[in-house]
Design a protein around this motif. Structure first.
Motif, PDB file in Angstrom:
ATOM      1  N   UNK A 118       0.841  -1.188   0.000  1.00 53.13           N
ATOM      2  CA  UNK A 118       0.000   0.000   0.000  1.00 53.13           C
ATOM      3  C   UNK A 118       0.880   1.243   0.000  1.00 53.13           C
ATOM      4  N   UNK A 119       0.374   2.302  -0.607  1.00 59.28           N
ATOM      5  CA  UNK A 119       1.142   3.540  -0.714  1.00 59.28           C
ATOM      6  C   UNK A 119       1.476   4.129   0.649  1.00 59.28           C
ATOM      7  N   UNK A 120       0.709   3.773   1.670  1.00 64.11           N
ATOM      8  CA  UNK A 120       0.937   4.288   3.024  1.00 64.11           C
ATOM      9  C   UNK A 120       1.841   3.388   3.859  1.00 64.11           C
ATOM     10  N   UNK A 121       2.343   2.311   3.287  1.00 63.34           N
ATOM     11  CA  UNK A 121       3.210   1.388   4.023  1.00 63.34           C
ATOM     12  C   UNK A 121       4.563   2.019   4.343  1.00 63.34           C
ATOM     13  N   UNK A 122       5.227   1.438   5.313  1.00 61.05           N
ATOM     14  CA  UNK A 122       6.577   1.857   5.686  1.00 61.05           C
ATOM     15  C   UNK A 122       7.598   1.311   4.676  1.00 61.05           C
ATOM     16  N   UNK A 123       8.810   1.888   4.654  1.00 59.41           N
ATOM     17  CA  UNK A 123       9.872   1.335   3.804  1.00 59.41           C
ATOM     18  C   UNK A 123      10.377   0.004   4.362  1.00 59.41           C
ATOM     19  N   UNK A 124      11.404  -0.536   3.734  1.00 53.56           N
ATOM     20  CA  UNK A 124      11.890  -1.850   4.128  1.00 53.56           C
ATOM     21  C   UNK A 124      12.810  -1.804   5.340  1.00 53.56           C
ATOM     22  N   UNK A 125      13.210  -0.590   5.744  1.00 55.87           N
ATOM     23  CA  UNK A 125      14.140  -0.444   6.856  1.00 55.87           C
ATOM     24  C   UNK A 125      13.790   0.821   7.629  1.00 55.87           C
ATOM     25  N   UNK A 126      13.828   0.756   8.931  1.00 55.35           N
ATOM     26  CA  UNK A 126      13.436   1.906   9.746  1.00 55.35           C
ATOM     27  C   UNK A 126      14.424   3.058   9.644  1.00 55.35           C
ATOM     28  N   UNK A 127      15.643   2.769   9.216  1.00 56.45           N
ATOM     29  CA  UNK A 127      16.668   3.813   9.120  1.00 56.45           C
ATOM     30  C   UNK A 127      16.959   4.199   7.681  1.00 56.45           C
ATOM     31  N   UNK A 128      16.260   3.576   6.746  1.00 59.10           N
ATOM     32  CA  UNK A 128      16.531   3.835   5.331  1.00 59.10           C
ATOM     33  C   UNK A 128      15.247   4.321   4.663  1.00 59.10           C
ATOM     34  N   UNK A 129      15.162   5.611   4.334  1.00 58.92           N
ATOM     35  CA  UNK A 129      13.945   6.108   3.693  1.00 58.92           C
ATOM     36  C   UNK A 129      13.783   5.511   2.298  1.00 58.92           C
ATOM     37  N   UNK A 130      12.574   5.488   1.848  1.00 63.05           N
ATOM     38  CA  UNK A 130      12.303   4.950   0.514  1.00 63.05           C
ATOM     39  C   UNK A 130      10.830   4.656   0.365  1.00 63.05           C
ATOM     40  N   UNK A 131      10.421   4.459  -0.865  1.00 67.36           N
ATOM     41  CA  UNK A 131       9.021   4.173  -1.129  1.00 67.36           C
ATOM     42  C   UNK A 131       8.675   2.742  -0.710  1.00 67.36           C
ATOM     43  N   UNK A 132       7.418   2.508  -0.372  1.00 65.06           N
ATOM     44  CA  UNK A 132       7.005   1.157   0.039  1.00 65.06           C
ATOM     45  C   UNK A 132       7.211   0.139  -1.078  1.00 65.06           C
ATOM     46  N   UNK A 133       7.538  -1.069  -0.696  1.00 64.77           N
ATOM     47  CA  UNK A 133       7.729  -2.138  -1.669  1.00 64.77           C
ATOM     48  C   UNK A 133       7.527  -3.497  -1.012  1.00 64.77           C
ATOM     49  N   UNK A 134       7.149  -4.456  -1.825  1.00 64.01           N
ATOM     50  CA  UNK A 134       7.281  -5.866  -1.490  1.00 64.01           C
ATOM     51  C   UNK A 134       7.934  -6.490  -2.715  1.00 64.01           C
ATOM     52  N   UNK A 135       9.193  -6.736  -2.618  1.00 67.31           N
ATOM     53  CA  UNK A 135      10.003  -7.196  -3.746  1.00 67.31           C
ATOM     54  C   UNK A 135      10.864  -8.376  -3.332  1.00 67.31           C
ATOM     55  N   UNK A 136      11.200  -9.191  -4.293  1.00 67.50           N
ATOM     56  CA  UNK A 136      12.227 -10.211  -4.079  1.00 67.50           C
ATOM     57  C   UNK A 136      13.527  -9.738  -4.712  1.00 67.50           C
ATOM     58  N   UNK A 137      14.556  -9.775  -3.917  1.00 64.22           N
ATOM     59  CA  UNK A 137      15.914  -9.592  -4.416  1.00 64.22           C
ATOM     60  C   UNK A 137      16.482 -10.978  -4.690  1.00 64.22           C
ATOM     61  N   UNK A 138      16.856 -11.235  -5.935  1.00 66.24           N
ATOM     62  CA  UNK A 138      17.488 -12.507  -6.261  1.00 66.24           C
ATOM     63  C   UNK A 138      18.952 -12.404  -5.847  1.00 66.24           C
TER      64      UNK A 138
END
Length: 230
Positions: A78-98
């Motif tokens: 969701x657009x209102x979700x938090x980033x992947x890290x509390x100390x690293x700003x960024x847009x929300x995502x659910x991604x797989x890193x290969x």
């Protein structure tokens, strides 16, 4: 797997089974074109499940944004979700890193992607790694039912992408610095990369800040494979 995720998986399996019995349901469709010719001469890279590293909002359990079920990996954010890290700003995502880093040779990503109607302003696949100020070599977002090159909504790789499976092949020639993108076996893009010494593939949904993005973004992936040749 949590009980909620298991129930979701069971429901998805029932929906897919129903789709197979009715060709009118789009989820039953396979990718529209063969890509066998694209992987000729390549060797498939052996990957284990631990190398499919899910990145998701840091304050949520995995099953709240990711559901692997029956060979299909379902991602949503969701657009209102938090980033992947509390100390690293960024847009929300659910991604797989290969988790397979490469720095030379020719590498190819292959997979079938299904984008539900309404998802907009989300990258569904990228090659990470580039020279500054870039972070990625290529990024493929969906805007209003169109698969585009980065945020250039005039450079459309595929139209009417909602509610159907697409076969996506992305070939990166590191030495030549070139990237080619194929949709359903057809070449749709040839571009120069953005340099960089190390690269890896990512897929899922990653909110993009340009243009309008939907509140909920979702993508389903299956048959993901990585190939390489010297």
């Amino acid at each position: 797997m949590a009980a909620g995720s298991s129930s979701s998986c069971s429901l998805l399996l029932l929906l897919v089974a129903a789709a197979v019995l009715s060709s009118s349901l789009p989820y039953a469709a396979n990718a529209g074109g063969s890509s066998r010719h694209l992987t000729a001469g390549f060797s498939r890279v052996k990957l284990n499940e631990s190398q499919f590293v899910v990145q998701k909002p840091y304050d949520l359990p995995l099953h709240d944004r990711y559901d692997p079920c029956g060979g299909v990996r379902r991602f949503w954010v969701f657009a209102t979700d938090k980033p992947i890290n509390s100390t690293r700003p960024g847009y929300p995502r659910t991604e797989i890193k290969v988790d397979k880093v490469y720095s030379s040779g020719v590498w190819q990503f292959e997979g079938d992607v299904y984008v539900p109607w309404g998802t907009s302003g989300a990258s569904v696949m990228q090659i990470f790694g580039a020279n500054k100020p870039h972070a990625s070599t290529v990024m493929l977002p969906v805007y209003d039912g169109k698969l585009t090159y980065y945020h250039n909504v005039t450079k459309v790789l595929a139209d009417r992408v909602y509610d159907r499976w697409m076969r996506l092949n992305v070939v990166h020639d590191v030495a030549a610095g070139n990237v080619a993108v194929f949709v359903d076996g057809e070449r749709r893009l040839d571009v120069r990369g953005h340099g960089g010494k190390e690269h890896y593939f990512k897929f899922g949904v990653y909110t993009q800040g340009l243009h309008n993005h939907s509140h909920r973004m979702e993508a389903h992936w299956k048959n993901v494979a990585i190939y390489t040749k010297p």
